[in-house]
Design an enzyme around this catalytic site. Sequence first.
Site, mmCIF file in Angstrom:
data_model
loop_
_atom_site.group_PDB
_atom_site.id
_atom_site.type_symbol
_atom_site.label_atom_id
_atom_site.label_comp_id
_atom_site.label_asym_id
_atom_site.label_seq_id
_atom_site.Cartn_x
_atom_site.Cartn_y
_atom_site.Cartn_z
ATOM 1 N N GLU A 65 31.200 26.680 4.799
ATOM 2 C CA GLU A 65 32.394 25.905 5.164
ATOM 3 C C GLU A 65 32.359 24.527 4.516
ATOM 4 O OE1 GLU A 65 35.205 25.778 6.341
ATOM 5 O OE2 GLU A 65 35.535 27.023 8.093
ATOM 6 N N ASP A 66 33.539 23.976 4.267
ATOM 7 C CA ASP A 66 33.611 22.602 3.759
ATOM 8 C C ASP A 66 33.337 21.599 4.862
ATOM 9 O OD1 ASP A 66 35.937 23.284 5.101
ATOM 10 O OD2 ASP A 66 37.315 22.520 3.583
ATOM 11 N N ASP A 78 35.197 20.804 12.067
ATOM 12 C CA ASP A 78 35.885 19.749 12.819
ATOM 13 C C ASP A 78 35.847 20.146 14.302
ATOM 14 O OD1 ASP A 78 37.566 17.626 13.420
ATOM 15 O OD2 ASP A 78 39.360 18.530 12.620
ATOM 16 N N VAL A 129 38.982 12.835 5.976
ATOM 17 C CA VAL A 129 38.403 12.623 4.646
ATOM 18 C C VAL A 129 39.019 13.589 3.626
ATOM 19 C CG1 VAL A 129 36.194 11.699 5.472
ATOM 20 C CG2 VAL A 129 36.445 14.175 5.213
ATOM 21 N N ASP A 138 41.268 18.526 1.169
ATOM 22 C CA ASP A 138 42.576 18.067 0.715
ATOM 23 C C ASP A 138 43.348 17.320 1.783
ATOM 24 O OD1 ASP A 138 43.089 20.487 2.311
ATOM 25 O OD2 ASP A 138 45.147 20.262 1.594
ATOM 26 N N ARG A 165 41.573 17.659 -3.722
ATOM 27 C CA ARG A 165 40.425 18.588 -3.714
ATOM 28 C C ARG A 165 39.493 18.378 -4.901
ATOM 29 N NH1 ARG A 165 41.393 22.470 0.202
ATOM 30 N NH2 ARG A 165 43.490 23.281 0.380
HETATM 31 P P1 IMP Z 1 38.218 23.306 12.576
HETATM 32 O O1 IMP Z 1 38.716 24.711 12.678
HETATM 33 O O2 IMP Z 1 38.929 22.381 13.550
HETATM 34 O O3 IMP Z 1 36.719 23.156 12.640
HETATM 35 O O4 IMP Z 1 38.700 22.744 11.183
HETATM 36 C C1 IMP Z 1 38.237 23.232 10.008
HETATM 37 C C2 IMP Z 1 39.246 23.054 8.889
HETATM 38 O O5 IMP Z 1 40.147 21.944 9.088
HETATM 39 C C3 IMP Z 1 38.493 22.735 7.620
HETATM 40 O O6 IMP Z 1 38.085 23.916 6.964
HETATM 41 C C4 IMP Z 1 39.505 21.919 6.844
HETATM 42 O O7 IMP Z 1 40.344 22.759 6.096
HETATM 43 C C5 IMP Z 1 40.324 21.207 7.900
HETATM 44 N N1 IMP Z 1 39.852 19.820 8.123
HETATM 45 C C6 IMP Z 1 39.214 19.332 9.205
HETATM 46 N N2 IMP Z 1 38.931 18.035 9.064
HETATM 47 C C7 IMP Z 1 39.378 17.672 7.835
HETATM 48 C C8 IMP Z 1 39.364 16.432 7.090
HETATM 49 O O8 IMP Z 1 38.867 15.369 7.523
HETATM 50 N N3 IMP Z 1 39.930 16.476 5.857
HETATM 51 C C9 IMP Z 1 40.480 17.596 5.317
HETATM 52 N N4 IMP Z 1 40.511 18.769 5.977
HETATM 53 C C10 IMP Z 1 39.963 18.812 7.224
#
Ligand code: IMP
Length: 181
Positions: free
Chosen positions: A106-107, A110, A160, A166, A172
């Site tokens: 994963e990138d 969150d 970020v 992005d 990106r």
């Molecule tokens: P989660 O499902 O809430 O953990 O979010 C994961 C996805 O939200 C990541 O794979 C990103 O695509 C997007 N995301 C979360 N935080 C950021 C950020 O700070 N910048 C850009 N994309 C984010």
Amino acid sequence: MLCMSQTVTLKDKTFKPYIPQQKIAEAVNTLAQKINEDLKNDFPLFLVVLNGSFMFASDLLKEVTIPCQISFIKVASYHGTSSSGNVTELIGLTEELENRTVVIIEDIVDTGTTIERLYEVLTRKHVKKIVTATALLKPEAYKKSYKIDYIGLEIPNAFVVGYGLDYDGLGRNLKEIYVLA
Ligand code: IMP
């Protein structure tokens, strides 16, 4: 040419330099060495979660020297007709997963919703073990209890861009990580 001291404007927002290339590279190399040691007997299948993970995955996997396979997926969620609500599908997955050690790449983690969906799908496919590697984690935002095994860098709860991440499809390609100014 862009250098770290400059801000970047993407659409209506301005971002300032946050994590330099060198610091990202060190964190990524450290993760690769740990993975090489920990998973050397597992013949892992790395599942690169597109789009955001492409740059991290490329850097990380160049340093992974153990026998492995790599696949690229997208996570799609739609409202199912059953009472279970949202149904998650992994687009692009062709490999047989039964009894495999699967490493999610994963990138950023969150809230953890994406990781939770991936766990649900992969568990149904009877994998042997799920391992998670992420370039970035926002510990203050993370609401789930799944173990994130390999974390490049922890960051505060801020938005970020860069290094694959992005803002509305933009940013990106930036080599460094930038934060909202
Ligand atoms: P989660 O499902 O809430 O953990 O979010 C994961 C996805 O939200 C990541 O794979 C990103 O695509 C997007 N995301 C979360 N935080 C950021 C950020 O700070 N910048 C850009 N994309 C984010």
